[in-house]
Scaffold this active site. Structure first.
Site, mmCIF file in Angstrom:
data_model
loop_
_atom_site.group_PDB
_atom_site.id
_atom_site.type_symbol
_atom_site.label_atom_id
_atom_site.label_comp_id
_atom_site.label_asym_id
_atom_site.label_seq_id
_atom_site.Cartn_x
_atom_site.Cartn_y
_atom_site.Cartn_z
ATOM 1 N N LYS A 21 37.621 41.625 -25.048
ATOM 2 C CA LYS A 21 38.642 42.552 -24.544
ATOM 3 C C LYS A 21 37.919 43.746 -23.939
ATOM 4 C CE LYS A 21 43.211 42.519 -24.693
ATOM 5 N NZ LYS A 21 44.004 41.285 -24.704
HETATM 6 N N1 GLU Z 1 45.417 39.718 -21.715
HETATM 7 C C1 GLU Z 1 45.976 38.426 -22.012
HETATM 8 C C2 GLU Z 1 45.993 38.178 -23.509
HETATM 9 O O1 GLU Z 1 45.988 39.096 -24.293
HETATM 10 C C3 GLU Z 1 45.305 37.311 -21.224
HETATM 11 C C4 GLU Z 1 43.840 37.135 -21.446
HETATM 12 C C5 GLU Z 1 43.188 36.146 -20.492
HETATM 13 O O2 GLU Z 1 43.874 35.502 -19.728
HETATM 14 O O3 GLU Z 1 41.945 36.056 -20.547
HETATM 15 O O4 GLU Z 1 46.084 37.071 -23.961
#
Ligand code: GLU
Length: 424
Positions: free
Chosen positions: A108
């Site tokens: 993240k």
């Molecule tokens: N931000 C989204 C999540 O929390 C997608 C993450 C992604 O597609 O890598 O799942």
């Protein structure tokens, strides 16, 4: 559950992984390895404001687990984001990719600022400087960002461009959720909401019920909530309540979504300004009123920590599908469990987004593109097989769904650690 209201999101995430590790009888060293992020980078982001002045922001990128594949997870632009929250969200991504059985790790990123207060040109400069600061962390085989709260396809395009300029050739596979013209996948924008609705339908099917006719209340009318509303309504559900920063609207017979969308396209500031249903509470403080509405299913699709003790006590729904990451506080979780409310946790329920991101990478690596029906069908297939795996594990182990999902995720990660062995 051993968690209480007083734990931060990070403490709660770590406690859950430890609890799962103990349930699996993992050796302490392996639990510690799975809890700890592989690497964290914290960066200062100096940038030029439109008025010519200099400003400085702070950002992070966390690779939580990379044992099963490249680090994968979104980048969040929000004025309250901090290091611990990014680590907690990265832990969630490692579990999510493991539960969804995708060959990916968890990551993240976040930059602490409110993008609504900055111009597009400023956001572009912030994004480019952030990417250049974390570029050694990134790469199609190393770490692949995606949109999250406060970021979108345009931000992903700038990330792709900045990274590509650095390595000297176009590298679409370095991000997912990018514009279709730059190698993005059809179906990516709706994928998280599609997965949320599928999660509800699959759970209802296990209870011998149908999605059609269910009354649903949704918090958040952004990328996730809006698609969840549309797709659930298309399958015959009634969207009886929606809330966003403008407050909460309610109509027992089902809200007119087309009218809301048209009003928002015409500049209405939120669902309460759309002229549909009854406004039951106004403003950001009025948004949690959606959780007390008379309905069958609640879908929190906004930010974390949305459902506290009060909202959990007031909730009438029998099923909660976590479209957002971490929307229930640990205390709310306990209260809902006591009330016999079924909660399908974020690490499965909102995995449609990262599942489609994985499909976007597959298309990028193979230099091809699938049509939207093919992508949507593959997202649903992957969500269904993950649900069967998760649901049968929960049934066999007799664990509540959140703990079952965590145990399944931790077990999947632990197995891969054992198979790979320990370097050196
Ligand atoms: N931000 C989204 C999540 O929390 C997608 C993450 C992604 O597609 O890598 O799942």
């Amino acid at each position: 559950m051993t968690t209480t209201q007083h734990h931060s999101a990070l403490e709660a995430a770590e406690l859950r992984v430890r609890e799962a590790g103990r349930w699996l009888n993992l050796e302490d060293g392996l639990i510690d390895t799975i809890v700890a992020p592989r690497r964290i980078i914290e960066v200062s982001i100096p940038f030029r404001r439109d008025d010519g002045s200099r400003d400085l922001l702070h950002g992070w990128r966390v690779h939580h687990n990379t044992t099963r594949g490249p680090a994968k997870g979104g980048i969040r632009y929000h004025h309250e984001v901090n290091r611990d929250e990014v680590v907690a969200l990265a832990i969630g991504m490692s579990l999510k990719t493991a539960i969804a059985n995708l060959p990916l790790g968890g990551a993240k990123g976040g930059v602490c600022f409110d993008p609504k207060q900055y111009s597009a040109a400023e956001i572009e400069r912030i994004t480019r400087r952030y990417v250049s600061e974390i570029s050694s962390f990134l790469g199609p085989d190393r770490d692949v960002p995606a949109p999250d709260v406060g970021t979108n396809a345009q931000v992903m395009a700038w990330i792709m461009d900045q990274y590509s300029t650095g390595v000297g050739h176009a590298t679409p596979g370095v991000v997912t959720g990018k514009p279709i013209e730059l190698g993005g996948s059809l179906g990516r924008e709706s994928a998280t909401g599609r997965g949320v609705v599928e999660a509800a339908a699959l759970m209802l099917a296990k209870q011998g019920k149908d999605l059609a006719g269910q009354r649903i209340a949704i918090q958040g009318y952004g990328q996730v909530g809006m698609w969840a509303a549309r797709l659930a309504a298309a399958r015959g559900a009634l969207i009886v309540g929606i809330s966003d920063v403008s407050g909460t609207v309610h109509h027992a017979g089902g809200l007119d979504l087309a009218k809301i969308d048209a009003a928002i396209r015409d500049g209405a500031r939120g669902v309460c300004a759309a002229g549909v249903g009854d406004v039951v509470a106004r403003g950001l403080e009025g948004s949690p009123a959606v959780f007390a509405l008379d309905c069958d299913i609640v879908m929190p699709c906004a930010l974390g920590d949305a459902v506290h003790e009060k909202q959990a006590n007031e909730m009438k729904a029998r099923l909660v599908i976590e479209g957002a990451n971490g929307p229930l506080t640990p205390t709310a979780d306990l209260i809902l469990a006591d009330k016999g409310v079924t909660v399908i946790p974020d690490v499965y329920a909102n995995a449609g987004g990262v599942t489609c991101s994985y499909l976007e990478q597959c298309q990028n690596f193979a230099h091809l593109s699938w049509d939207e029906d093919q992508v949507n069908a593959r997202v649903i297939d992957l969500m269904r097989s993950a649900f069967e795996r998760f649901h049968s594990f929960a049934t066999e182990s007799r664990l509540p769904y959140r703990l079952a999902a965590t145990v399944l995720g931790v077990k999947t990660i632990a197995d891969s650690h054992r198979m790979r062995g320990l370097h050196p």
